[in-house]
Enzyme design. Sequence first.
Site, PDB file in Angstrom:
ATOM      1  N   TYR A 140      -4.383   5.946  -0.446  1.00 43.95           N
ATOM      2  CA  TYR A 140      -2.967   5.904   0.218  1.00 43.95           C
ATOM      3  C   TYR A 140      -1.914   6.235  -0.876  1.00 43.95           C
ATOM      4  O   TYR A 140      -1.978   5.664  -1.781  1.00 43.95           O
ATOM      5  CB  TYR A 140      -2.564   4.940   0.904  1.00 43.95           C
ATOM      6  CG  TYR A 140      -1.111   4.777   1.516  1.00 43.95           C
ATOM      7  CD1 TYR A 140      -0.308   4.028   1.316  1.00 43.95           C
ATOM      8  CD2 TYR A 140      -0.807   5.893   2.731  1.00 43.95           C
ATOM      9  CE1 TYR A 140       1.036   3.857   1.895  1.00 43.95           C
ATOM     10  CE2 TYR A 140       0.426   6.123   3.314  1.00 43.95           C
ATOM     11  CZ  TYR A 140       1.492   5.050   2.919  1.00 43.95           C
ATOM     12  OH  TYR A 140       2.762   5.094   3.238  1.00 43.95           O
ATOM     13  N   ASP A 235      -2.369   7.155  -9.451  1.00 40.05           N
ATOM     14  CA  ASP A 235      -1.406   6.414  -8.652  1.00 40.05           C
ATOM     15  C   ASP A 235      -1.719   4.995  -8.863  1.00 40.05           C
ATOM     16  O   ASP A 235      -2.733   4.446  -8.290  1.00 40.05           O
ATOM     17  CB  ASP A 235      -1.714   6.910  -7.200  1.00 40.05           C
ATOM     18  CG  ASP A 235      -0.799   6.333  -6.282  1.00 40.05           C
ATOM     19  OD1 ASP A 235      -0.664   6.479  -5.072  1.00 40.05           O
ATOM     20  OD2 ASP A 235       0.149   5.390  -6.778  1.00 40.05           O
ATOM     21  N   LYS A 263       6.116  -1.220  -6.769  1.00 39.78           N
ATOM     22  CA  LYS A 263       5.747  -2.691  -6.622  1.00 39.78           C
ATOM     23  C   LYS A 263       6.046  -3.846  -7.779  1.00 39.78           C
ATOM     24  O   LYS A 263       7.210  -4.065  -8.132  1.00 39.78           O
ATOM     25  CB  LYS A 263       4.136  -2.633  -6.337  1.00 39.78           C
ATOM     26  CG  LYS A 263       4.058  -2.117  -5.030  1.00 39.78           C
ATOM     27  CD  LYS A 263       2.739  -2.110  -4.381  1.00 39.78           C
ATOM     28  CE  LYS A 263       2.182  -1.332  -3.325  1.00 39.78           C
ATOM     29  NZ  LYS A 263       2.575  -1.608  -2.023  1.00 39.78           N
TER      30      LYS A 263
HETATM   31  P1  KE4 Z   1       5.786   2.831  -0.867  1.00 41.86           P
HETATM   32  O1  KE4 Z   1       6.476   4.126  -0.351  1.00 41.86           O
HETATM   33  O2  KE4 Z   1       5.368   2.115   0.291  1.00 41.86           O
HETATM   34  O3  KE4 Z   1       6.751   1.991  -1.875  1.00 41.86           O
HETATM   35  O4  KE4 Z   1       4.587   3.199  -1.574  1.00 41.86           O
HETATM   36  C1  KE4 Z   1       3.455   4.135  -1.181  1.00 41.86           C
HETATM   37  C2  KE4 Z   1       2.196   3.601  -2.092  1.00 41.86           C
HETATM   38  C3  KE4 Z   1       1.856   4.641  -2.761  1.00 41.86           C
HETATM   39  N1  KE4 Z   1       0.673   4.466  -3.846  1.00 41.86           N
HETATM   40  C4  KE4 Z   1      -0.123   3.473  -3.324  1.00 41.86           C
HETATM   41  C5  KE4 Z   1      -1.199   3.079  -4.212  1.00 41.86           C
HETATM   42  C6  KE4 Z   1       0.367   2.523  -2.367  1.00 41.86           C
HETATM   43  O5  KE4 Z   1      -0.543   1.125  -2.302  1.00 41.86           O
HETATM   44  C7  KE4 Z   1       1.420   2.527  -1.666  1.00 41.86           C
HETATM   45  C8  KE4 Z   1       2.170   1.485  -0.651  1.00 41.86           C
HETATM   46  N2  KE4 Z   1       0.947   0.494  -0.591  1.00 41.86           N
HETATM   47  C9  KE4 Z   1       1.073  -0.154   0.907  1.00 41.86           C
HETATM   48  C10 KE4 Z   1      -0.221  -1.021   1.028  1.00 41.86           C
HETATM   49  N3  KE4 Z   1      -1.109  -0.653   1.581  1.00 41.86           N
HETATM   50  C11 KE4 Z   1       2.436  -0.694   1.019  1.00 41.86           C
HETATM   51  C12 KE4 Z   1       2.447  -1.536   2.501  1.00 41.86           C
HETATM   52  C13 KE4 Z   1       3.362  -0.729   3.675  1.00 41.86           C
HETATM   53  O6  KE4 Z   1       2.919   0.366   3.810  1.00 41.86           O
HETATM   54  O7  KE4 Z   1       4.130  -1.260   4.296  1.00 41.86           O
END
Ligand code: KE4
Length: 426
Positions: A140, A235, A263
């Site tokens: 993701y 990523d 994060k």
């Molecule tokens: P954000 O747009 O949620 O800050 O980041 C997206 C993203 C991009 N790349 C990786 C590897 C990520 O894990 C994420 C976001 N992770 C999720 C957890 N699976 C955030 C939790 C959520 O979607 O509320």
Amino acid sequence: MSADLWSRALAVIPGGVNSPVRSFRGVGSTPFFVARGEGAYLWDTEGRRYVDYVLSWGPLILGHAPRVVVEALAAQLARGTSYGTPTEGEVELAERIVRLMPSIEMVRLVNSGTEATISALRVARAATGRAGMLKFTGCYHGHGDAFLVSAGSGVATLGLPDSPGVSKGAAGDTGVAPFNDLDAVEAVFKRQGDQIAAVFVEPVIGNSGLIEPMPGFLQGLRDITHRHGALLVFDEVMTGFRVALGGAQARFGITPDLTTLGKVIGGGLPVGAYGGRRDLMERVAPAGPVYQAGTLSGNPLATAAGNAQLEWLEKNDPYMRLEQVAKKVADGIASAARDAGIPAVGAAVGSMFGVFFREGAPRSYEEAKTSDTKAFGRFHRAMLERGVFLAPSAFEAGFVSTAHGDAEVSFTLAAAAEAASVAARG
Ligand code: KE4
């Protein structure tokens, strides 16, 4: 209180939450509302305490409200929250990232991981003059259109829109291959290598549960992308400063062309970042023509929290101990499940961990999907009832912090022994 809040939330927020995974639909229940967090713990609005292994989905590697972050935020608050002008904090955070991740020669701060990955893709397309992108099932990269694609039929195919509202045009330039399958990657590059701008990969997958790269996989991606003139984008929104001080690229010794972060670098405040080779990043406006902007990018509160957290990590390098704790939790939960008759396997990489209710560690999302998600749902609920908050999905990684010690681990494993027998009863 939670029940009343939940019905109010459902009335005015889609699904009652501001991010889908928080809805607990993945484990067939409904969420609790948090009143406060401290160290390794959360308290809900009913006053119940939980050992927290979600930690805001990764950012809180020092636990909730660590003194260094709270003090940095309090000092900044007194000076204002945002100016829309350059500040020292942004320079300090950029210099720290560049120092700790040498593949990043220049970096741009944004407000989320999604912004980081969509911007990195734009840079890759501008630099190569190509439109194509290859990602992996189970990875993701945020909710940018080009990334919301799922594999069509067959081993490695052109992506299909994975959400209404994602146009065929936006998804059509994305190819999808199974993680840890270099033959599939070769096949895609054989067919359309001269159209691929970049390969995006979570070097350790945290979004299918935790799936580790097989030996040679990441190096294989580096070789294939070099051979075909495509960029390799790590990523590290989740793995960055989580699996090692220098991220997965330091742990596995791979130099990507671009890296995306988020994060941990925000200490719990909204921050994302993308960076890499100078010749690529100097294309970004206003240095170059690739446009990207953001009102609150690099804002003083986020950089104060991020700098405080990264400074502590750089000084104390807690990763050895964090991995020991993460391993104890993952292996302990897996063995409790096996003792109750549920096939299970645990893994930890740095301060990230995963437990799958299946025989053997999965090498791909396709394999991870064969785990017993129903049993996991029952286990998750039983753990919640015993004061342990695990990620509310069988396909999410867990996280430990420097605030998780022996007391938290033994509390967790005692709860796991009971919760596993509840889960096994069906
Ligand atoms: P954000 O747009 O949620 O800050 O980041 C997206 C993203 C991009 N790349 C990786 C590897 C990520 O894990 C994420 C976001 N992770 C999720 C957890 N699976 C955030 C939790 C959520 O979607 O509320």
